[in-house]
Scaffold this motif. Structure first.
Motif, PDB file in Angstrom:
ATOM      1  N   SER A 166       8.746  -8.145  -1.546  1.00 29.90           N
ATOM      2  CA  SER A 166      10.239  -8.142  -1.167  1.00 29.90           C
ATOM      3  C   SER A 166      10.933  -9.001  -2.401  1.00 29.90           C
ATOM      4  CB  SER A 166      10.522  -8.378   0.037  1.00 29.90           C
ATOM      5  OG  SER A 166       9.907  -9.855   0.354  1.00 29.90           O
ATOM      6  N   GLU A 167      10.188  -9.611  -2.885  1.00 30.01           N
ATOM      7  CA  GLU A 167      10.785 -10.613  -3.802  1.00 30.01           C
ATOM      8  C   GLU A 167      10.776  -9.817  -5.198  1.00 30.01           C
ATOM      9  OE1 GLU A 167       8.340 -14.354  -4.465  1.00 30.01           O
ATOM     10  OE2 GLU A 167       8.841 -14.769  -2.300  1.00 30.01           O
ATOM     11  N   ASN A 174       9.807   1.545   3.296  1.00 31.34           N
ATOM     12  CA  ASN A 174       9.951   0.278   2.637  1.00 31.34           C
ATOM     13  C   ASN A 174      10.097   0.034   1.515  1.00 31.34           C
ATOM     14  OD1 ASN A 174       8.611  -1.087   5.127  1.00 31.34           O
ATOM     15  ND2 ASN A 174       6.723  -0.159   4.514  1.00 31.34           N
ATOM     16  N   THR A 177      13.499  -1.623  -4.977  1.00 32.83           N
ATOM     17  CA  THR A 177      13.424  -2.847  -4.027  1.00 32.83           C
ATOM     18  C   THR A 177      12.263  -2.539  -3.040  1.00 32.83           C
ATOM     19  OG1 THR A 177      15.367  -2.673  -3.017  1.00 32.83           O
ATOM     20  CG2 THR A 177      15.387  -4.110  -4.985  1.00 32.83           C
ATOM     21  N   PHE A 178      11.974  -3.723  -2.305  1.00 37.52           N
ATOM     22  CA  PHE A 178      11.158  -3.273  -0.919  1.00 37.52           C
ATOM     23  C   PHE A 178      11.732  -4.197   0.042  1.00 37.52           C
ATOM     24  CE2 PHE A 178       9.168  -2.948  -5.138  1.00 37.52           C
ATOM     25  CZ  PHE A 178       8.431  -1.782  -5.206  1.00 37.52           C
ATOM     26  N   THR A 179      11.465  -3.759   1.222  1.00 29.39           N
ATOM     27  CA  THR A 179      11.487  -4.604   2.425  1.00 29.39           C
ATOM     28  C   THR A 179      10.488  -5.394   2.599  1.00 29.39           C
ATOM     29  OG1 THR A 179      10.421  -2.945   3.940  1.00 29.39           O
ATOM     30  CG2 THR A 179      12.723  -2.462   3.453  1.00 29.39           C
ATOM     31  N   SER A 180      10.489  -6.216   3.732  1.00 24.63           N
ATOM     32  CA  SER A 180       9.348  -7.223   4.031  1.00 24.63           C
ATOM     33  C   SER A 180       8.145  -6.569   4.333  1.00 24.63           C
ATOM     34  CB  SER A 180       9.769  -8.360   4.908  1.00 24.63           C
ATOM     35  OG  SER A 180      10.131  -7.765   6.124  1.00 24.63           O
TER      36      SER A 180
END
Length: 276
Positions: free
Chosen positions: A202-203, A231, A253-256
């Protein structure tokens, strides 16, 4: 934004599902979807997919235009549509169909629900890139997308120094469509952690830079990802000023829920695709 559409079907599986908006006259970026499981299945349905919209209006006598949707199991298992309430295999041309229901401000205004009445439902959480409400289940994008959402802001992009080779995080890439002049871009990515500590996905953000060669509305799709397409988020960003080799980029981008990259680990394949 006052309207919801429900398509009722039997899932007959515990597998996760993914939603795609392949094309819509009003723009796939303006469509949201959520999967909902019925707590008490009825004849013809144990699930439905509910569509909602972010803006716009239908003029008197007007239409939304076509909305092309698609769902599949994440493992690509087969469905049996023959027992689905909303499915009609003979309906190959446009016509009225009362087994798809329409609601305005929560009130049924068209169609018949399976079993009659309004079933109690148990939401299935599916994340969204740009939620327009706080609720469970949460919204999923249309790939754009999600199904991921497609956005086209026009930020001024600031150049940043190129990192030295041999860093802890690297991107591996392969082209999944070698025809450089067809109607899609199909880049596949992997992120590899060559460092000694875990890194939350997620970063991290990936940018794939390209020239649009005729600025038209575009749609982002995540076809498959080891971390789960639910995700993964994809945005399409137009540069305020084009440069050699790029006037757009895809930002991934990515989710947690995507988790972390362990030392020496990889995100696995992230199979992206965009088209106008």
């Amino acid at each position: 934004t006052e309207l919801r559409v429900r398509y009722w079907y039997t899932k007959n599986s515990t597998q996760a599902e993914q939603f795609f908006c392949d094309w819509a006259q009003i723009g796939c970026s303006n469509i949201r979807a959520e999967f909902v499981s019925l707590s008490q299945p009825v004849s013809g349905a144990d699930s439905y997919i509910e569509l909602s919209f972010t803006g716009g209006s239908i003029p008197a006598g007007g239409s939304t235009g076509e909305i092309h949707l698609r769902i599949h199991f994440t493992n690509w298992a087969n469905y049996n549509e023959a027992d689905d309430w909303s499915y009609n295999g003979a309906q190959t041309t446009w016509g009225l169909w009362t087994r798809i229901t329409l609601y305005r401000n929560g009130v049924l205004v068209w169609g018949t629900e399976p079993g009659g009445g309004s079933p109690t439902v148990t939401p299935t959480a599916v994340p969204t890139p740009t939620p327009t409400r706080t609720a469970t289940p949460t919204l999923i994008p249309t790939p754009t997308a999600t199904r991921t959402a497609t956005v086209t802001p026009t930020p001024a992009v600031t150049r940043t120094p190129t990192p030295a080779a041999g860093g802890d995080l690297v991107v591996q890439y392969r082209v999944a469509d070698t025809n450089a002049r067809d109607n899609q871009l199909k880049p596949h990515f992997r992120i590899v952690n060559r460092g000694a500590t875990s890194v939350p996905l997620s970063e991290l953000t990936i940018r794939y830079w390209y020239t649009v060669d005729g600025d038209k509305p575009q749609v982002f799709n995540c076809d498959w990802a080891q971390v789960g397409c639910s995700n993964v988020r994809g945005s399409l960003v137009r540069l305020a000023t084009g440069r050699t080799g790029a006037d757009y980029y895809i930002e991934v981008t990515f989710t947690s829920g995507a988790g972390s990259l362990a030392p020496g680990g990889s995100s696995g394949d992230i199979q992206a695709r965009i088209h106008k």
